[in-house]
Design a protein around this motif. Structure first.
Motif, mmCIF file in Angstrom:
data_model
loop_
_atom_site.group_PDB
_atom_site.id
_atom_site.type_symbol
_atom_site.label_atom_id
_atom_site.label_comp_id
_atom_site.label_asym_id
_atom_site.label_seq_id
_atom_site.Cartn_x
_atom_site.Cartn_y
_atom_site.Cartn_z
ATOM 1 N N TRP A 1 0.751 -1.199 0.018
ATOM 2 C CA TRP A 1 -0.009 0.163 0.019
ATOM 3 C C TRP A 1 0.909 1.423 -0.058
ATOM 4 O O TRP A 1 0.622 2.163 0.870
ATOM 5 N N PRO A 2 1.767 1.282 -0.870
ATOM 6 C CA PRO A 2 2.656 2.618 -1.133
ATOM 7 C C PRO A 2 1.899 3.787 -1.290
ATOM 8 O O PRO A 2 2.451 4.917 -0.879
ATOM 9 N N GLU A 3 0.542 3.742 -1.656
ATOM 10 C CA GLU A 3 -0.288 4.981 -1.939
ATOM 11 C C GLU A 3 -0.740 5.571 -0.590
ATOM 12 O O GLU A 3 -1.328 6.765 -0.289
ATOM 13 N N LEU A 4 -0.669 4.664 0.561
ATOM 14 C CA LEU A 4 -1.264 5.417 1.686
ATOM 15 C C LEU A 4 -0.129 6.263 2.225
ATOM 16 O O LEU A 4 0.980 6.032 2.248
ATOM 17 N N GLU A 5 -0.782 7.565 2.543
ATOM 18 C CA GLU A 5 0.061 8.635 3.224
ATOM 19 C C GLU A 5 0.283 8.107 4.798
ATOM 20 O O GLU A 5 -0.586 8.769 5.417
ATOM 21 N N VAL A 6 1.061 7.334 5.171
ATOM 22 C CA VAL A 6 1.510 6.943 6.591
ATOM 23 C C VAL A 6 2.876 6.780 6.787
ATOM 24 O O VAL A 6 3.637 6.281 6.137
ATOM 25 N N PHE A 7 3.515 7.453 7.790
ATOM 26 C CA PHE A 7 4.550 7.193 8.502
ATOM 27 C C PHE A 7 4.491 6.530 9.673
ATOM 28 O O PHE A 7 3.886 6.887 10.677
ATOM 29 N N LEU A 8 5.594 5.570 10.049
ATOM 30 C CA LEU A 8 5.888 4.969 11.251
ATOM 31 C C LEU A 8 6.910 5.310 12.013
ATOM 32 O O LEU A 8 8.078 5.261 11.348
ATOM 33 N N THR A 9 7.031 5.631 13.258
ATOM 34 C CA THR A 9 8.233 5.768 13.989
ATOM 35 C C THR A 9 8.146 5.042 15.265
ATOM 36 O O THR A 9 7.043 5.297 15.893
ATOM 37 N N SER A 10 9.116 4.318 15.672
ATOM 38 C CA SER A 10 9.047 3.362 16.851
ATOM 39 C C SER A 10 9.612 4.215 17.879
ATOM 40 O O SER A 10 10.524 5.069 17.934
ATOM 41 N N VAL A 11 8.864 4.182 18.942
ATOM 42 C CA VAL A 11 8.900 5.137 20.110
ATOM 43 C C VAL A 11 9.173 4.183 21.588
ATOM 44 O O VAL A 11 9.244 4.830 22.386
ATOM 45 N N THR A 12 9.420 3.063 21.310
ATOM 46 C CA THR A 12 9.438 2.112 22.431
ATOM 47 C C THR A 12 10.329 2.675 23.406
ATOM 48 O O THR A 12 10.005 2.571 24.398
ATOM 49 N N ASP A 13 11.740 2.815 22.817
ATOM 50 C CA ASP A 13 12.797 3.270 23.823
ATOM 51 C C ASP A 13 12.526 4.591 24.465
ATOM 52 O O ASP A 13 13.175 4.827 25.369
ATOM 53 N N HIS A 14 11.895 5.557 23.709
ATOM 54 C CA HIS A 14 11.883 7.018 24.209
ATOM 55 C C HIS A 14 11.027 7.002 25.520
ATOM 56 O O HIS A 14 11.110 7.877 26.202
ATOM 57 N N TRP A 15 10.072 6.208 25.367
ATOM 58 C CA TRP A 15 9.105 6.333 26.770
ATOM 59 C C TRP A 15 9.295 5.373 27.714
ATOM 60 O O TRP A 15 9.328 4.182 27.579
ATOM 61 N N ALA A 16 9.322 5.886 29.113
ATOM 62 C CA ALA A 16 9.155 4.896 30.033
ATOM 63 C C ALA A 16 7.969 4.958 30.516
ATOM 64 O O ALA A 16 7.287 6.031 30.658
ATOM 65 N N THR A 17 7.431 3.830 30.927
ATOM 66 C CA THR A 17 6.113 3.768 31.433
ATOM 67 C C THR A 17 5.822 2.918 32.738
ATOM 68 O O THR A 17 6.496 1.875 32.923
ATOM 69 N N ALA A 18 5.053 3.679 33.454
ATOM 70 C CA ALA A 18 4.585 2.888 34.743
ATOM 71 C C ALA A 18 3.339 2.984 34.830
ATOM 72 O O ALA A 18 2.333 3.941 34.459
ATOM 73 N N ALA A 19 2.693 1.669 35.113
ATOM 74 C CA ALA A 19 1.156 1.468 35.175
ATOM 75 C C ALA A 19 0.988 1.387 36.563
ATOM 76 O O ALA A 19 1.446 0.813 37.556
ATOM 77 N N VAL A 20 -0.010 2.532 37.205
ATOM 78 C CA VAL A 20 -0.379 2.661 38.509
ATOM 79 C C VAL A 20 -1.834 1.973 38.562
ATOM 80 O O VAL A 20 -2.611 2.468 37.844
ATOM 81 N N VAL A 21 -1.776 1.038 39.515
ATOM 82 C CA VAL A 21 -3.234 0.239 39.321
ATOM 83 C C VAL A 21 -3.780 -0.002 40.620
ATOM 84 O O VAL A 21 -3.136 -0.268 41.635
ATOM 85 N N GLY A 22 -4.974 0.146 40.572
ATOM 86 C CA GLY A 22 -5.882 -0.080 41.981
ATOM 87 C C GLY A 22 -6.685 0.915 42.423
ATOM 88 O O GLY A 22 -6.512 2.111 41.658
ATOM 89 N N PRO A 23 -7.673 0.830 43.258
ATOM 90 C CA PRO A 23 -8.460 1.741 43.898
ATOM 91 C C PRO A 23 -8.020 3.367 44.077
ATOM 92 O O PRO A 23 -8.474 4.235 43.946
ATOM 93 N N ASN A 24 -6.650 3.218 44.456
ATOM 94 C CA ASN A 24 -5.910 4.415 44.978
ATOM 95 C C ASN A 24 -5.271 5.027 43.963
ATOM 96 O O ASN A 24 -4.311 5.986 44.263
ATOM 97 N N SER A 25 -5.186 4.375 42.933
ATOM 98 C CA SER A 25 -4.071 4.894 41.559
ATOM 99 C C SER A 25 -4.410 6.426 41.253
ATOM 100 O O SER A 25 -3.522 7.226 41.131
ATOM 101 N N ARG A 26 -5.819 7.036 41.413
ATOM 102 C CA ARG A 26 -5.997 8.150 40.856
ATOM 103 C C ARG A 26 -5.355 9.028 41.895
ATOM 104 O O ARG A 26 -5.070 9.976 41.607
ATOM 105 N N LYS A 27 -5.475 8.814 43.188
ATOM 106 C CA LYS A 27 -4.887 9.700 44.334
ATOM 107 C C LYS A 27 -3.290 9.784 44.115
ATOM 108 O O LYS A 27 -2.711 10.754 44.223
ATOM 109 N N VAL A 28 -2.741 8.771 43.798
ATOM 110 C CA VAL A 28 -1.085 8.600 43.519
ATOM 111 C C VAL A 28 -1.026 9.324 42.203
ATOM 112 O O VAL A 28 -0.061 10.432 42.271
ATOM 113 N N VAL A 29 -1.448 9.109 41.321
ATOM 114 C CA VAL A 29 -1.110 9.798 40.036
ATOM 115 C C VAL A 29 -1.497 11.296 39.942
ATOM 116 O O VAL A 29 -0.696 12.186 39.476
#
Ligand SMILES: Cc1cc2nc3c(=O)[nH]c(=O)nc-3n(C[C@H](O)[C@H](O)[C@H](O)COP(=O)(O)OP(=O)(O)OC[C@H]3O[C@@H](n4cnc5c(N)ncnc54)[C@H](O)[C@@H]3O)c2cc1C
Ligand SMILES: NC(=O)c1ccc[n+]([C@@H]2O[C@H](COP(=O)([O-])OP(=O)(O)OC[C@H]3O[C@@H](n4cnc5c(N)ncnc54)[C@H](O)[C@@H]3O)[C@@H](O)[C@H]2O)c1
Ligand SMILES: Cc1cc2nc3c(=O)[nH]c(=O)nc-3n(C[C@H](O)[C@H](O)[C@H](O)COP(=O)(O)O)c2cc1C
Ligand SMILES: [Zn+2]
Lengths: 194, 1002, 96, 418
Positions: free
Chosen positions: B751-779
């Motif tokens: 599908w070279p006709e599609l105007e789409v660019f892909l960029t990997s950002v796996t390494d750029h972002w560090a991610t912490a998932a804060v999970v549980g009933p108190n997560s809103r307060k923490v975040v």
């Protein structure tokens, strides 16, 4: 805006002092540079012009597998529609904004990947021998000259390798999650020069 | 002890005596000796026992071709099995012993095999040991005991092995006169040259030659040339380096030995280096190997190659015998005779199969009293552990039968020459097809199909003058091909011209016995293959040379047939009444000489370097907290964080409870992250994912399934629409790289006709998932600039804000069914973010958890893990997730979902399982049956994919793929375990907790 | 060890590339109109030519471009390299 | 046919006679004009097919046409691992049939194929590996196939030289073990089947390359070869890596791609490894032959290739894996390496049955692991050829499964390795 004091390079676990024992190799990290990934089509005149206006680089004349220095920026060819712009620390967001402004409405992509990679500079008379241990590219000054760059692999890590001074000074851009591996590999590989 | 050292100089350093031990006895040699030359200097001829018959064996050759003198070097960690004594450089303190003999070399118990040798022709084991059937494993046990030569080390190798890539214009293999000349020529043209030779010194056969070059001894020319080469900047000289493989695209592998020649205490640095060379041009100047002659008992100690005899005398100053007979079919052995005379040794006779083999050398030898017995052959030798005489007979005209009486000539050494075989191994490996030359009676390198050429003896050129000129030409041409100009100043050295008479091939020496009835005439000494074995193979119908090789083991040994193959093939040709080119050679393959596993494996081993360890920005923190890690792809992810005294289960239970009851935190940085940008991004996602994407609102998130074109689940994850034309995709950790390249592939190729660019950002972002009933307060305590109100920031949406003043993206998505936020910051600030969250969560007892708890939490909610709950045969429909599959648009894999088999009844479907006894935890991978008491084979209806003890629920839960599972709710099934126990379980929904999904929506 | 000419980066070592199999297989549009056999033909059936073969590679550790080459599957010699969308060498690629 | 019977007595008798009286293992005849069945491909599978056609079905007017020397294809190049602990019922039953045939093969053929049941370990290096091992071993046991799960400590006890350190990059967490698995002498398998088939009247014709098919109406009538045309009632194609080439000549397509697969051997050393150890995760397979050499299997090259050679990185990786698993072997030297051409299918399972061309049957797709199936494959393919319908054990392995989608995916769980 950001406080570099609290940032942490991906190479934080590598003890660079150890390289001081290695003969003919000087190894330093160029930490916290800005890295912007730029995508666009060269046959799109508007795109080329926008870039040229914004940073003064004619992408059409940047040959494959080379890089140029423009003002403070280094622009590396990564692919026929992909470039990497390296800026001094903390300038990437400003440049990103400038570019995105200039590229409004043009099919393109500017992505900040500054935290996703770092730069290792390797120089000295054993620099080439060290890199050759894991690199399939011919690094002889007749083949791989100042201003040349190549995406390739160094041992088992993908890197962007560039020549700052033929046969003597190289820079390696490495993805964050592989940086520690590469650091260890470089340490291990340079042990024969100690 | 007899000392065989000669007066002449040789290339040994008499000022450096070296002590060594062989089979427990001490000896002395000199620097410059090989183990073989030092043994011979001490009059040790018996060095080994043969493989099958345990016959006494001596040293036959002087280099890589040696089949007999295989020794065990050193002991313990540093031991080396199967070293060739002829290639082992002597060093102080060296210890070696013979292999394959018990209790010892002099008296070897298994030499009784020799008595039964008649019962053990080639392939005898195919014909017996079949009865009684049960006993084969015992027979085999005995066969195995007797197999092998040296012994493997029992401890890990302490040595280091270096490895490097290299490039050059001209790679020259072999530094004899031809190779040196080629290097000189190419070097002078300023080409980048690599010159390699497996010996410790350059010079090849010049190191033992009597010839002169430019009026000086050849050895002087060698050292001058080496000096000149060493002064050239672009010339790289590699002694002790064997080129062992010639692969496609002029890729040559070279093994350099860095420390093997040093005494044990003095070895520092790497032991070997593997060079992986890409050469623009290759010059093969690998020389030629002398062939033995095949006559009765030709394997006895004291029978040697004529060139080796000369080499021991000239290079190592060792008299390998005092009263010497020479047996030859060509002129080169006459040089040996001259050398021996010059060294003051006694040459009794030269036995030559040719008629009146006159040459200037022959005349000279005669005049010095050497008897030249022409038209004759050696038919047998006397003596077992060392020969004491040879038996000679005349040949009938025609040369294929012996006649007359046997003449016995007393002697202590027989030097033999059956002619020369060019070392065409590398040329053949490169793909050139070797061709037989009748005149020279040898195989020559074939027409090159890569950028290579042969020069010198390896090209069938057997005189020095032409070797030098071929070498120079090859060097010139090779460098010219690389674009360099010939250096006009180069001159060919001046040497004397020598005229050689024609060789008269003598493959199987005629004997008074019918073939196979007399004593064995050995062809491949290492594998005890005799001429009769080859004939037997031919008689039995093994006609292809490859069959004969495999039936007899001809050429199978550590010398790979360097000594025996040509004779063997010729004998086969004779047996089949073919000519040699019809018979052909077996295939030449790497390695030219054996190479250590260590060298090829290289240095990049051990815990961290065998394969990259990918680490997140928070890795150090996890380590400090005592996390146990799990390998996920190349990543290390915290698996669980045991506290003092906790078992894994304790830790996981604690982590799960803390998360559901208060708040937990997990490092989610390893998930793949891809920016998708351009006006067709939505369309592109529509084609990739089974569900629809164009209508997703900005800053909203959606879960997607990616299928292979075969309709089977490939990856899943949440994608967020960042802008009108920009999406942020998450992939699984293991899927990140393959999915990214999969997406690029569709874009670029389909599908070279599609105007789409892909960029990997796996390494750029560090991610912490804060999970549980108190997560809103923490975040909300950590993130600035975001309204965390439940309505303002609802489930499945995304916001930008700041964490510690750094840009951050917060996604309210959940893989646990709890209220949860994924906080992303540029990874340089990942640790800082993590620590801030930990600090803010302290009052809620925030609990870091690992992948195991993550798995439990998601299983409680029935969320699948691609690759664990699926294998390559599961569709989204099988997972009960048809809601995610669009009925209206095309997407990759769609058509496959309608194939006959994908729509049939009774496919395996994902369900939950509850063990009847809630404390039984099913094994993951347990097979599910309806009737565990059925007779074998018991039909299986599915298997357990995930299974855990759920601390939140207080009983165990499992997920399983079961035939027709979704319509079997409530049925009891059985899971028989390996230990005979059977666990019963009920089929249930796979959602075990908070079925209505309320907790994540608060 | 192959050396593969990337149309953008020139000759590089095989280890920088990943393989994509037979080239010029187009994804059928309107796949719902295909029989299972026709779909299987697209999905699984391959020429697997012995000799000159058109195949896809990605310069995975380089410029990340997919491209095509003509390679002899016996000698491993590469006789052409061209970009996606470009025509294969004369006489190749049209036969089924 | 005058076949000398092999036994210790005949060996002793022949020894007195200086081994001059042995008959031919096979006759090397000239091709006849016509055969009832032609088998293309003189590898183990083709020869076994011919043998069982003659032995079990009385079909003896059979020729095996081999373009080179028999057993010179993958049969002569493989790491000789035999096991039957496959995951899915269809494969498990087929390979187990083969295993049972192996257990009597030497006696059946009167040719010692040195089938050695030293056991086979498949190592697990990740939690997912261990799940897969559980799944497979449990399935095996319910299918009546021997197997056990061994943990890392027990492994260390059984194979002390195996590196089970927790600090390895991919530590060994455990293994599956099939005690009845092992190795066999590959050449002997080809020769034994050839000798057996020959003695029952089958013509084994070497140096005979099939270059085309002769058709009458829409049925097969024979083959073209470099030794002339040969008529045939039925033709079975059993050419492993060359299957697509022959299918193309016959006019049909296969879901097969041919790849180089390499192996290598060390110098012979005294016995140190008395079992077979395989690891998919780090990609190395190793056993020690009765001659003493370590036989190591490497990975498959990603690209198509008919060259019987592959890329060096694959060898480097395999030996790095071996060194990681067996650090004591580091100083042992490798003697020779080579490659074969393996015919891989999308589900890593073979294709055995009718082809779209009437009278032509195909047996291929064994990929990296068909040596172990040699007797079983011949057994069911002979049945298919003789009866014009599949044996129940190969029913599931038809070419049609690629259209219906009923693949037997042996990839993840068991099938990839040898
Ligand atoms: C390195 C390697 C390691 C392996 N390890 C194992 C293992 O450990 N365990 C295991 O079970 N399997 C293993 N295998 C797979 C196994 O070798 C094969 O699946 C099996 O040997 C295939 O046997 P075959 O008889 O079908 O094929 P082959 O032995 O290849 O026979 C096919 C024959 O057809 C001939 N032929 C081709 N074209 C023509 C023509 N046009 N005319 C006439 N004849 C033709 C060929 O010359 C060849 O002799 C391995 C394979 C390789 C390459
Ligand atoms: N009189 C005769 O019949 C006769 C026969 C043969 C050779 N010769 C003489 O021998 C000389 C041959 O000279 P040349 O230069 O051709 O050969 P050479 O034998 O002098 O040198 C060949 C060199 O190649 C090295 N070598 C071989 N294979 C190698 C490998 N794989 N890796 C690394 N090194 C390797 C050897 O160690 C050796 O040093 C000439 O003088 C010739 O006259 C004479
Ligand atoms: C199980 C096995 C063991 C082998 N052992 C040896 C060996 O000990 N020595 C040897 O030279 N070759 C050995 N070979 C390799 C053969 O020599 C040969 O390389 C292989 O059969 C491929 O054939 P080719 O090299 O003629 O193409 C062995 C092959 C196999 C399959
Ligand atoms: Zn490229």
């Amino acid at each position: 805006m950001s406080d570099l004091q609290n940032g942490e390079s991906p190479l934080v676990q590598i003890d660079f002092n150890q390289f001081e024992k290695v003969k003919g190799i000087k190894l330093t990290e160029l930490k916290f540079q800005g890295h912007l990934n730029l995508r666009g089509r060269l046959n799109d005149k508007a795109f080329c012009k926008a870039i040229s206006d914004a940073i003064g680089v004619e992408l059409t004349s940047l040959k494959a597998n080379t890089f140029i220095l423009s003002e403070d920026f280094k622009v590396y060819w990564l692919g026929p529609d992909e470039w990497l712009i390296v800026t001094p620390p903390d300038q990437q967001l400003e440049l990103k904004n400038t570019l995105q402004q200039a590229l409004q409405g043009i099919f393109s992509s500017v992505t900040d990947v500054s935290s996703g990679q770092t730069i290792i500079s390797i120089s000295g008379f054993n620099a080439r021998s060290l890199i050759e241990k894991g690199c399939t590219i011919d690094l002889h000054p007749r083949q791989f000259k100042k201003g040349d760059c190549a995406q390739t692999h160094l041992s088992k890590a993908t890197v962007l390798l560039s020549v700052v001074k033929s046969s003597e000074a190289f820079e390696i851009i490495i993805r964050r999650s592989f940086a520690d591996y590469l650091g260890l590999w470089l340490l291990d590989s340079s042990s024969e020069f100690v | 002890m007899k000392n065989n050292r000669l007066q002449g100089e040789g290339r040994i350093n008499r000022n450096r005596p070296l002590n060594f031990i062989f089979n427990g006895k001490s000896y002395q040699g000199f620097e410059g000796d090989t183990l073989a030359s030092a043994l011979l200097a001490n009059d040790v001829h018996l060095v080994a026992r043969s493989w099958k018959y345990h016959r006494p064996r001596g040293i036959l050759g002087s280099g890589a071709e040696e089949p007999n003198a295989i020794v065990q070097l050193e002991k313990g960690r540093l031991t080396v099995p199967n070293a060739r004594a002829t290639q082992v450089e002597l060093y102080e303190g060296l210890q070696a012993s013979s292999v394959n003999c018990w209790p010892g070399l002099e008296f070897d118990f298994l030499s009784i095999n020799s008595l039964f040798s008649r019962l053990m022709p080639s392939g005898f084991y195919y014909k017996t040991f079949m009865w009684p059937k049960k006993l084969w494993m015992s027979y085999e046990h005995v066969i195995r005991k007797a197999s092998g030569l040296g012994v493997s080390p029992e401890l890990p190798d302490p040595d280091r092995y270096e490895k490097t890539y290299a490039h050059c214009d001209v790679l020259i293999i072999g530094a004899g006169p031809a190779g040196l000349m080629a290097a000189l020529a190419a070097g002078k043209m300023s080409a980048r040259v690599m010159l390699v030779d497996e010996q410790s010194e350059f010079g090849g056969s010049m190191l033992h030659s009597n010839e002169t070059i430019n009026g000086q001894p050849a050895q002087d020319w060698v050292s001058d040339t080496c000096e000149e080469l060493a002064s050239m900047q672009e010339v790289k000289l590699l002694p002790r380096s064997s080129a062992f493989g010639y692969h496609d695209y002029n890729f040559v592998t070279i093994n350099e030995r860095l420390t093997d020649h040093l005494p044990t205490g003095q070895k520092t640095g790497g032991r070997e280096r593997l060079w992986k060379v890409r050469a623009k041009q290759v010059v093969l100047a690998t020389g030629a190997l002398e062939r033995p002659l095949v006559f009765a008992n030709n394997d006895r100690p004291g029978v040697m190659l004529s060139s080796a005899v000369m080499q021991y005398v000239n290079r190592y100053a060792v008299a390998v015998g005092q009263e010497i007979v020479i047996f030859t079919n060509n002129d080169s052995a006459y040089e040996t005779a001259m050398t021996l005379l010059e060294a003051g040794l006694k040459v009794i006779a030269i036995i030559d199969n040719r008629i009146n083999p006159g040459s200037s050398m022959a005349d000279q030898l005669r005049s010095e009293g050497v008897k030249i017995i022409d038209q004759s052959v050696v038919v047998d030798v006397k003596g077992s552990k060392r020969i004491n005489a040879v038996q000679v007979m005349s040949l009938q005209p025609g040369g294929d039968k012996v006649t007359g009486s046997v003449q016995t000539i007393a002697c202590d050494l027989l030097a033999m020459s059956g002619g020369w075989s060019p070392v065409i191994h590398l040329s053949s490996q490169s793909g050139a097809k070797a061709c037989w030359d009748d005149e020279k009676a040898c195989f020559l390198p074939g027409v090159p199909i890569q950028h290579e050429r042969s020069a010198g003896a390896s090209n069938g050129c057997f005189d020095l003058k032409n070797c030098l000129s071929e070498g120079m030409l090859a060097g010139n041409e090779a460098a010219q091909q690389c674009g360099f100009e010939v250096d006009a100043s180069i001159q060919l050295p001046v040497v004397n011209e020598v005229i050689f008479n024609r060789i008269k091939p003598l493959w199987l020496v005629p004997s008074m016995f019918k073939a196979g009835r007399g004593p064995k005439q050995f062809v491949d000494m290492q594998n005890d293959v005799a001429a009769s074995d080859i004939m037997l193979a031919a008689r039995e119908g093994y006609h292809s040379v490859e069959h004969v090789k495999r039936y007899t083991a001809l050429g199978f040994g550590t010398d790979q047939g360097k000594i025996g193959n040509i004779n063997g093939m010729a004998i086969l040709a004779q047996s089949l009444q073919q000519n040699i080119s019809e018979t052909g050679t077996t295939t030449f393959r790497p390695n030219y000489t054996p190479v250590t596993i260590g060298s090829i494996a290289g240095m990049n081993l051990g815990g961290e370097l065998f394969e990259p360890v990918r680490k997140t920005a928070m890795h150090g923190w996890h380590k400090q907290e005592g996390a146990e890690f799990e390998n996920v792809g190349q990543w290390k992810r915290p698996w669980y964080y045991p506290r003092a005294g906790e078992s894994m289960l304790d830790a996981v239970n604690r982590e799960c409870l803390a998360t559901r009851n208060s708040v937990g935190i997990i490092d989610a940085s390893t998930l793949g992250k891809i920016i998708i940008e351009g006006k067709d991004s939505g369309e592109f996602l529509n084609r990739l994912y089974t569900n629809a994407w164009k209508k997703l609102d900005i800053n909203k998130a959606r879960y997607g399934f990616m299928l292979g074109e075969d309709g089977m689940v490939m990856d899943d994850g949440v994608t967020i629409r960042l802008e009108e034309n920009k999406y942020f995709m998450h992939t699984t950790t293991g899927g990140a790289a393959p999915v990214f390249s999969w997406m690029e592939r569709w874009l670029q190729t389909e599908w070279p006709e599609l105007e789409v660019f892909l960029t990997s950002v796996t390494d750029h972002w560090a991610t912490a998932a804060v999970v549980g009933p108190n997560s809103r307060k923490v975040v909300s305590a950590v993130c600035e600039g975001i309204d965390f109100d439940a309505q303002a920031f609802p489930f499945m949406s995304s916001r930008e804000g700041l964490v510690n003043g750094i840009e951050a993206r917060i996604n309210r998505i959940s893989f646990s069914g709890e209220l949860a936020y994924e906080v992303n910051v540029p990874a340089n600030y990942g640790l800082q973010m993590w620590e801030s969250l930990m600090a803010a969560g302290e009052q809620y007892d925030i609990t870091p958890y690992g992948t195991e708890s993550m798995h439990v939490l998601r299983a409680e909610k029935g969320y699948v893990i691609v690759g664990q709950d699926t294998d390559g045969s599961v569709t989204p429909v099988d997972l009960g997730m048809d809601w995610v599959v669009s009925k209206v648009k095309d997407f990759i894999g769609r058509r496959s979902l309608y194939r006959e088999d994908c729509v049939r009844e009774g496919r395996k479907q994902l369900v939950g399982l509850l063990t009847l006894n809630g404390s039984d935890v099913l094994p993951e991978g347990g097979q599910i049956v309806e009737d565990p008491n059925a007779s074998i084979p018991i039909p299986m209806i599915g298997h357990v994919t995930s299974s855990y003890y759920s601390a939140n629920l207080g009983y165990s839960i499992a997920m399983a793929l079961v035939k027709g599972g979704l319509s079997r709710m409530g049925e009891t099934v059985h899971i028989p375990l390996a230990d005979g126990k059977v666990i019963a379980a009920k089929i249930s929904s796979s959602i075990f907790y908070d079925a209505d999904g309320e907790k994540q929506n608060v | 060890m192959l050396q593969i000419p990337c149309p953008w980066c020139g000759i590089r070592d095989e280890s920088e590339f990943s393989y994509g199999g037979e080239a010029h297989i187009t994804r059928p549009l309107n796949s719902e109109n295909l029989t299972d056999e026709e779909w299987a033909d697209y999905l699984f059936m391959r020429k697997n030519t012995r000799g000159a073969f058109l195949e896809q590679w990605q310069h995975a550790q380089g410029c990340r471009r997919w491209f095509n080459i003509q390679r002899d599957t016996v000698s491993y010699k590469i006789s052409a390299s061209y970009k996606v969308g470009e025509q294969p060498p004369q006489g190749m690629g049209n036969e089924k | 046919m005058n076949m000398s019977k092999y036994s210790i007595f005949s060996l002793a008798k022949q020894a007195l006679n200086f081994h001059e009286g042995w008959g031919k293992v096979w006759r090397n005849p000239e091709p006849k004009k016509h055969y009832d069945v032609i088998i293309i491909g003189g590898g183990g599978h083709g020869l076994a097919t011919a043998y069982y056609l003659a032995k079990n079905h009385g079909v003896t007017n059979v020729a095996v046409l081999e373009k080179g020397y028999i057993g010179g294809g993958n049969t002569g190049r493989n790491t000789t691992i035999v096991r039957s602990n496959y995951l899915w019922d269809e494969s498990a039953h087929l390979y187990e049939k083969s295993m049972k045939l192996w257990e009597n093969l030497s006696q059946d053929l009167n040719f010692n194929v040195m089938f050695s049941q030293r056991g086979v370990y498949n190592l697990g290096h990740s939690l997912q590996d261990m799940r897969d091992i559980q799944r497979r071993v449990n399935a095996n046991r319910l299918n009546g196939i021997d197997g056990e799960i061994v943990d890392a400590d027990e492994l260390k006890r059984r194979i002390p030289i195996l590196n089970t350190s927790r600090h390895s990059r991919y530590p060994v967490l455990g293994a599956s073990f099939q005690p009845r698995g092992g190795t066999a002498r590959h050449d002997a398998v080809a020769w034994g089947f050839a000798r057996g088939a020959d003695s029952l009247g089958v013509d084994i014709i070497q140096q005979c390359e099939v270059s085309g098919f002769i058709r009458e109406n829409d049925r097969i009538a024979g083959v073209e070869t470099n030794r002339g045309n040969i008529g045939a009632g039925k033709v079975g194609i059993v050419v492993a890596g060359n299957s697509s080439v022959l299918a193309d000549l016959a006019g049909f397509r296969l879901p097969v791609t041919s790849h180089p697969l390499q192996a290598l051997v060390s110098e012979p050393i005294k016995p140190v490894l008395n079992t077979v150890v395989m690891s998919n995760a780090v990609h190395g397979y190793i056993s020690q032959s009765d001659k003493g050499d370590l036989v190591v299997g490497a990975g498959i090259d990603s690209y198509n290739g008919y060259g019987q050679r592959g890329s060096y990185t694959v060898i480097e990786n395999a030996l790095a894996a071996i060194k990681e698993l067996f650090p004591v072997f580091s100083r042992v030297r490798m003697n020779r390496q080579w490659g074969g051409i393996v015919d891989t299918t999308p589900d890593a399972c073979p294709i055995i049955g009718e082809s779209p061309v009437k009278g032509v049957y195909i047996n291929c797709g064994w990929g990296t692991g068909g040596f172990k199936a040699t007797p079983g494959s011949g057994y069911v393919f002979a049945h298919t050829l003789a009866k014009d319908q599949p044996h129940e054990l190969n029913q599931a392995f038809s070419l049609q499964r690629f259209s219906t989608g009923r693949l037997i995916d042996e990839h993840g769980a068991a099938g990839v390795a040898h």
